[in-house]
Design an enzyme around this catalytic site. Structure first.
Site, PDB file in Angstrom:
ATOM      1  N   GLN A  16       0.770  -1.242   0.000  1.00 32.16           N
ATOM      2  CA  GLN A  16       0.000   0.000   0.000  1.00 32.16           C
ATOM      3  C   GLN A  16       0.800   1.291   0.000  1.00 32.16           C
ATOM      4  O   GLN A  16       0.484   2.216  -0.759  1.00 32.16           O
ATOM      5  CB  GLN A  16      -0.953   0.017   1.210  1.00 32.16           C
ATOM      6  CG  GLN A  16      -1.876   1.218   1.224  1.00 32.16           C
ATOM      7  CD  GLN A  16      -2.849   1.214   2.386  1.00 32.16           C
ATOM      8  OE1 GLN A  16      -3.497   2.210   2.660  1.00 32.16           O
ATOM      9  NE2 GLN A  16      -2.971   0.103   3.091  1.00 32.16           N
ATOM     10  N   THR A  73      14.895 -10.519 -11.266  1.00 27.15           N
ATOM     11  CA  THR A  73      16.159  -9.788 -11.157  1.00 27.15           C
ATOM     12  C   THR A  73      17.292 -10.654 -10.608  1.00 27.15           C
ATOM     13  O   THR A  73      18.414 -10.166 -10.464  1.00 27.15           O
ATOM     14  CB  THR A  73      15.979  -8.560 -10.248  1.00 27.15           C
ATOM     15  OG1 THR A  73      15.523  -8.987  -8.958  1.00 27.15           O
ATOM     16  CG2 THR A  73      14.969  -7.592 -10.843  1.00 27.15           C
ATOM     17  N   LYS A  74      17.004 -11.930 -10.320  1.00 24.68           N
ATOM     18  CA  LYS A  74      18.067 -12.827  -9.855  1.00 24.68           C
ATOM     19  C   LYS A  74      18.821 -13.457 -11.018  1.00 24.68           C
ATOM     20  O   LYS A  74      19.884 -14.060 -10.823  1.00 24.68           O
ATOM     21  CB  LYS A  74      17.482 -13.924  -8.962  1.00 24.68           C
ATOM     22  CG  LYS A  74      16.906 -13.392  -7.658  1.00 24.68           C
ATOM     23  CD  LYS A  74      16.370 -14.526  -6.781  1.00 24.68           C
ATOM     24  CE  LYS A  74      15.822 -13.974  -5.472  1.00 24.68           C
ATOM     25  NZ  LYS A  74      15.277 -15.071  -4.603  1.00 24.68           N
ATOM     26  N   PHE A  96      10.797  -1.886  -0.214  1.00 25.14           N
ATOM     27  CA  PHE A  96      11.304  -3.169   0.236  1.00 25.14           C
ATOM     28  C   PHE A  96      11.715  -3.094   1.707  1.00 25.14           C
ATOM     29  O   PHE A  96      11.865  -2.012   2.278  1.00 25.14           O
ATOM     30  CB  PHE A  96      12.540  -3.585  -0.576  1.00 25.14           C
ATOM     31  CG  PHE A  96      12.255  -3.957  -2.005  1.00 25.14           C
ATOM     32  CD1 PHE A  96      11.299  -4.907  -2.316  1.00 25.14           C
ATOM     33  CD2 PHE A  96      12.965  -3.371  -3.032  1.00 25.14           C
ATOM     34  CE1 PHE A  96      11.053  -5.261  -3.635  1.00 25.14           C
ATOM     35  CE2 PHE A  96      12.728  -3.712  -4.352  1.00 25.14           C
ATOM     36  CZ  PHE A  96      11.768  -4.662  -4.653  1.00 25.14           C
ATOM     37  N   GLU A 138       1.003  -0.948   8.746  1.00 26.14           N
ATOM     38  CA  GLU A 138       0.102   0.173   9.027  1.00 26.14           C
ATOM     39  C   GLU A 138      -0.087   0.442  10.515  1.00 26.14           C
ATOM     40  O   GLU A 138       0.199   1.532  11.006  1.00 26.14           O
ATOM     41  CB  GLU A 138      -1.256  -0.090   8.369  1.00 26.14           C
ATOM     42  CG  GLU A 138      -2.352   0.885   8.745  1.00 26.14           C
ATOM     43  CD  GLU A 138      -2.069   2.297   8.275  1.00 26.14           C
ATOM     44  OE1 GLU A 138      -2.257   3.234   9.066  1.00 26.14           O
ATOM     45  OE2 GLU A 138      -1.649   2.473   7.115  1.00 26.14           O
ATOM     46  N   ASP A 167       0.332   3.824   5.977  1.00 23.68           N
ATOM     47  CA  ASP A 167       0.672   3.412   4.610  1.00 23.68           C
ATOM     48  C   ASP A 167       0.358   4.509   3.596  1.00 23.68           C
ATOM     49  O   ASP A 167       1.253   5.089   2.994  1.00 23.68           O
ATOM     50  CB  ASP A 167      -0.093   2.134   4.252  1.00 23.68           C
ATOM     51  CG  ASP A 167       0.600   0.879   4.754  1.00 23.68           C
ATOM     52  OD1 ASP A 167       1.835   0.854   4.775  1.00 23.68           O
ATOM     53  OD2 ASP A 167      -0.086  -0.077   5.127  1.00 23.68           O
ATOM     54  N   GLY A 246      -9.148  21.384  17.860  1.00 25.06           N
ATOM     55  CA  GLY A 246      -8.850  22.788  17.610  1.00 25.06           C
ATOM     56  C   GLY A 246      -9.241  23.733  18.717  1.00 25.06           C
ATOM     57  O   GLY A 246      -9.180  24.951  18.544  1.00 25.06           O
ATOM     58  N   GLY A 247      -9.674  23.204  19.850  1.00 25.83           N
ATOM     59  CA  GLY A 247     -10.000  24.069  20.968  1.00 25.83           C
ATOM     60  C   GLY A 247     -11.470  24.367  21.126  1.00 25.83           C
ATOM     61  O   GLY A 247     -11.894  24.892  22.152  1.00 25.83           O
ATOM     62  N   GLN A 248     -12.284  24.049  20.128  1.00 23.98           N
ATOM     63  CA  GLN A 248     -13.725  24.266  20.226  1.00 23.98           C
ATOM     64  C   GLN A 248     -14.382  22.957  20.656  1.00 23.98           C
ATOM     65  O   GLN A 248     -14.171  21.932  20.029  1.00 23.98           O
ATOM     66  CB  GLN A 248     -14.296  24.712  18.867  1.00 23.98           C
ATOM     67  CG  GLN A 248     -13.690  25.994  18.322  1.00 23.98           C
ATOM     68  CD  GLN A 248     -14.115  27.227  19.091  1.00 23.98           C
ATOM     69  OE1 GLN A 248     -15.060  27.188  19.875  1.00 23.98           O
ATOM     70  NE2 GLN A 248     -13.415  28.341  18.872  1.00 23.98           N
TER      71      GLN A 248
END
Length: 423
Positions: A16, A73-74, A96, A138, A167, A246-248
């Site tokens: 993700q 890729t090996k 990775f 996550e 993620d 936010g204080g309210q």
């Protein structure tokens, strides 16, 4: 023309965090080449499968507008293909486990040798330090970044949020870093490394709680409900339930139908500027001037009583009726929308925030479109690629492989079986 036309991304990401980043770049016009293992691909293709034989929604909803190439890729031939890809791309994005690229023989030094202009962007769980080699997922990121300890109710355990701030949140941070690095490269001519640790990303999204941690030194946090209830504060920023950050003062309140509908609720803020209108709406006009209620400081020890009274009113209205009544009066409220309601919202569909996409294997499905709207870079959400769907196309058109070279690399097993293009 789209914002990132001409930028080519080598996408070595999975699950993700990384795919969130590269999908956003693809929406902005970058050519994203997703590298996957032959016959296997991104693990999420087959996780949480709901349609047998088709890629899962987990995969499709994170990999729109990309091309897929399968590559082992090996193998010697696979490494040669990868070298040519590195030389042909502007950005390499990977998430990775730590050290994986080095073990492949494509660490930062090798990347720079092949392409000094390459930007190598990475998502890791932690930044440099004692935890840098740890794998992170996550919920681990939410816990390590301060979200869980400050989420939930005071008398309950820490809670993770349903929003994937570890993620997807980190993927968004990484995308910004990549765009900034591309901009700098226009001046410097050089590539650079871009790192977005998940812990750092979560903490950035929790900065108001770090703010409150420092405010504790000056005394109790008066906007937290526990202050008005006479509950002592500890040494760390506490969990604050559904209080507004936010204080309210704000709470989630029941609305009409709450007995059977788990989302029949509204968020209601008793903003100081709207207090008199709140009093009128709920049928308590005397509270506007009554001692103990008239000013915000006086109301702090009466918030439970006040919100209980407001809830008596909201329970007589649907969450949408509450919104229709309060918004014209500038009383801040918001309905608790379910995922079903959001998915079916005509307004969100009209703006491209919710998009219906056709897929050759699974049919039509809904997904989240680009959350950022640009007037000169429109986004058309295209389906996710089938595994290896563009392998031959990329080898021919991007890397310049001849027919003979293509057959040779295919015969080596480096790219798996060349798939038939989807219809």
């Amino acid at each position: 023309m789209k914002a990132l036309d001409g930028v080519r991304i080598l996408d070595f990401t999975h699950v993700q965090s990384g795919p969130t980043c590269t999908q956003l770049l693809a929406w902005f016009g970058a050519d994203v080449i997703k590298v996957e293992r032959p016959g296997v691909g991104d693990a999420t293709r087959k996780q949480l499968v709901d349609v047998p034989g088709a890629d899962s929604l987990y995969f499709t909803m994170l990999n729109h507008n990309k091309r897929s190439i399968t590559l082992n890729t090996k193998t010697k031939e696979g490494k040669e293909v990868l070298e040519r890809l590195v030389k042909s791309c502007d950005v390499l994005v990977e998430n990775f486990a730590p050290g994986a690229l080095d073990r492949m023989g494509f660490g930062w030094e090798r990347i720079q040798e092949l392409n000094p202009r390459m930007i190598m962007a990475s998502v890791k769980g932690f930044g440099p330090g004692k935890y840098e080699d740890c794998k992170v997922y996550e919920n681990v990121a939410q816990c390590a970044g301060g979200s869980a300890s400050t989420t939930g109710f005071l008398d309950g355990p820490p809670v993770v949020t349903g929003a994937q701030i570890g993620d997807s949140g980190t993927g968004l941070h990484l995308a910004l870093g990549i765009v900034a690095a591309l901009f700098q490269r226009e001046k410097s001519g050089r590539g650079q490394k871009v790192l977005a640790p998940m812990q750092d990303g979560v903490l950035n999204l929790c900065r108001v709680k770090l703010r409150d941690q420092q405010r504790l030194a000056a005394g109790p946090l008066k906007e937290y409900s526990q202050y008005g209830e006479g509950i002592p504060f500890g040494e760390a920023t506490p969990r604050a339930g559904n209080d507004s950050g936010g204080g309210q003062p704000g709470r989630i309140l029941k609305c009409k139908g709450w007995e059977s509908d788990p989302n029949a609720y509204t968020y209601f803020i008793t903003q100081a500027a709207a207090w008199e209108k709140v009093c009128d709406v709920i049928g308590e006009p005397e509270w506007k001037t009554k001692p103990g209620y008239a000013t915000p400081p006086e109301r702090l020890d009466k918030l439970n009583e006040i919100f209980e009274r407001i809830e008596q009113w909201t329970m007589t209205k649907t969450k949408f009726e509450v919104m229709d009544i309060c918004n014209p009066l500038d009383i801040p409220v918001g309905p608790i929308l379910s995922m079903k309601e959001i998915m079916e919202d005509e307004g969100l569909q009209a703006t491209g925030t919710i998009v219906k996409v056709d897929h050759p294997e699974r049919g039509a499905y809904y997904t989240v479109g680009c959350p950022i709207k640009m007037s000169d870079s429109p986004v058309e959400v295209e389906r996710s690629p089938l595994l290896g769907e563009h392998t031959e196309e990329i080898l021919r058109d991007v890397l310049g492989y001849t027919e003979e070279e293509l057959q040779a690399v295919a015969g080596s097993g480096a790219i798996g079986d060349l798939p038939r293009a989807a219809e």
